[in-house]
Design an enzyme around this catalytic site. Sequence first.
Site, PDB file in Angstrom:
ATOM      1  CD  GLU A 168      -3.051  -1.085   2.148  1.00  0.00           C
ATOM      2  OE1 GLU A 168      -3.126  -0.103   2.896  1.00  0.00           O
ATOM      3  OE2 GLU A 168      -3.884  -2.008   2.184  1.00  0.00           O
ATOM      4  CE1 TYR A 233      -7.584  -4.158   4.592  1.00  0.00           C
ATOM      5  CE2 TYR A 233      -8.738  -5.736   5.988  1.00  0.00           C
ATOM      6  CZ  TYR A 233      -7.570  -5.267   5.407  1.00  0.00           C
ATOM      7  OH  TYR A 233      -6.390  -5.915   5.670  1.00  0.00           O
ATOM      8  CD  GLU A 283      -3.376  -6.121   3.979  1.00  0.00           C
ATOM      9  OE1 GLU A 283      -4.226  -5.365   4.461  1.00  0.00           O
ATOM     10  OE2 GLU A 283      -2.159  -5.871   4.012  1.00  0.00           O
TER      11      GLU A 283
END
Length: 503
Positions: A168, A233, A283
């Site tokens: 990231e 997420y 992720e």
Amino acid sequence: MKIICGRKHVVGTADRMLYGHFLEHFHRQIYAGVFDPSSPFADEDGFRQDVLDALRRIRTPIIRWPGGCFVSAYNWKYGVGKDRVPVYDKAWRVEESNRFGTDEFIKLCRKIGCEPYICTNAGTGTAEEMSDWVEYCNLRSMGRYAKQRIANGFSDPHRVRYWSIGNENWGAHEIGAKEAREWGRLVRESAKMMLRVDPTIELSAASIPDLDWNLNLLREAGQYLDWISIHGYWGNTKNGTLPDDYDTVILHTGADIAGSIDRVRAYLTAVGLEKKIRIAFDEWNLRGWYHPNLMDSWDRDSLCGEDEAFYRDKVLGERDKNDINAIYTMADAVFSASFLNTCLRNCDLVRMACFSPVVNTRGAIFTHADGIVLRPQFFVFEMYSGLLRDTVLQQWSEDVPSISGHADDETKTVDAIDVVVTCGDKGYAVSAVNKDPKTAHTVELRFLDGTPREMRMHTLNGPSPDAYNDVGQTQVGVTVGTWTPFDGTFTLPPHSVNVIELR
Ligand code: AHR
């Protein structure tokens, strides 16, 4: 709802690495998670055997480590050898003992029987440090780092095949954040050095579904990459313990996820790399982790020095709120199954996904002094990795019921039923999610090349959409039916995740 499919109409072969996991040096994922020498469950190397058993039970195929934000200021050299010097973890603002490092991670993977996947430090790290790490892990004996590994007791190379450059680094939240142009060059130069150590490794690089970022990365370094790493997420973490309710969560299962995959597919196609580079969704989780956002709070009165009370209450104490098992309900199971179904529908391109994380924090396995709690997400991995076949079929659907509601300041509509049909030598296995919190739905499934005669239904469910497991409480689990005649239909209970075997 009607579905038509046939063995001649195939999306692709699902890679088992879609059911992968992630572990970071954050909170209790490593220490007091998988690694707890003081636990009565610890084996001779300090790993919790109950946790290892649970990871084997879901057939974990790959684990990504050590971060995540943690890695962007991590020096791997402090985590090997006899003298492990504690360091200050600038990402999460706690002390890292360095007791768990590369060799312990490899031991963990060997015990579970999964592939290690190392994410390198492209924040403060350099191409040299990344390639030194490859030397330590993969060279037989040439050079100082391979000789260090041998001196540390590992005469054979660790043979780490999967490596990611950075985590990231596109985001201001990350230590060592980069601009698109500098990122492409750093990835290129790091990849060159890593591949000169071991040309057999597979390389990923941190990315996001953004055109400029990807065009720079792929033009500068695409020739060296096998994977492109994206994260996601979706659930609210603004106040940590008051998560999105079930009705809000199912609205997150819509176009957002498929949309990010479609955009990356388009970028890869635009530069002609869609046959070479695959997506590693390395992720993902419904719920972002709750970490009091210390990275950006400079309230000098409360953050000064090494105030014991501050760390006990405001840092570690706050992070313990991730451990409230009532947060993780059938919403997590329904979302996770829907996410994996989206990856399966794109399995020609999405070849790896790492649930983030797998132990503690927002994970599928919760550890406590007397044992573990299997949260609802755990059973999704057990069903998918254990029951689904490898070939994913295309399908034509109609009369799909939908659910509408308000989330992220907009009205969203999602399919209430999410089905993926897989097949193999031993018949079919159909993953079927009923997101509807109240209503059962019947699915009519027709095969162009012969209808199976029998079905057996595996259903993950609980008494309500908000059912959860906790210490001393089991509300969520899998019921397995018997083989019964298949009449071309099956009925899905409300708020349930199902796998129907057909033969
Ligand atoms: O909340 C955990 C963090 O989420 C990971 O460390 C990072 O990779 C992502 O932003």
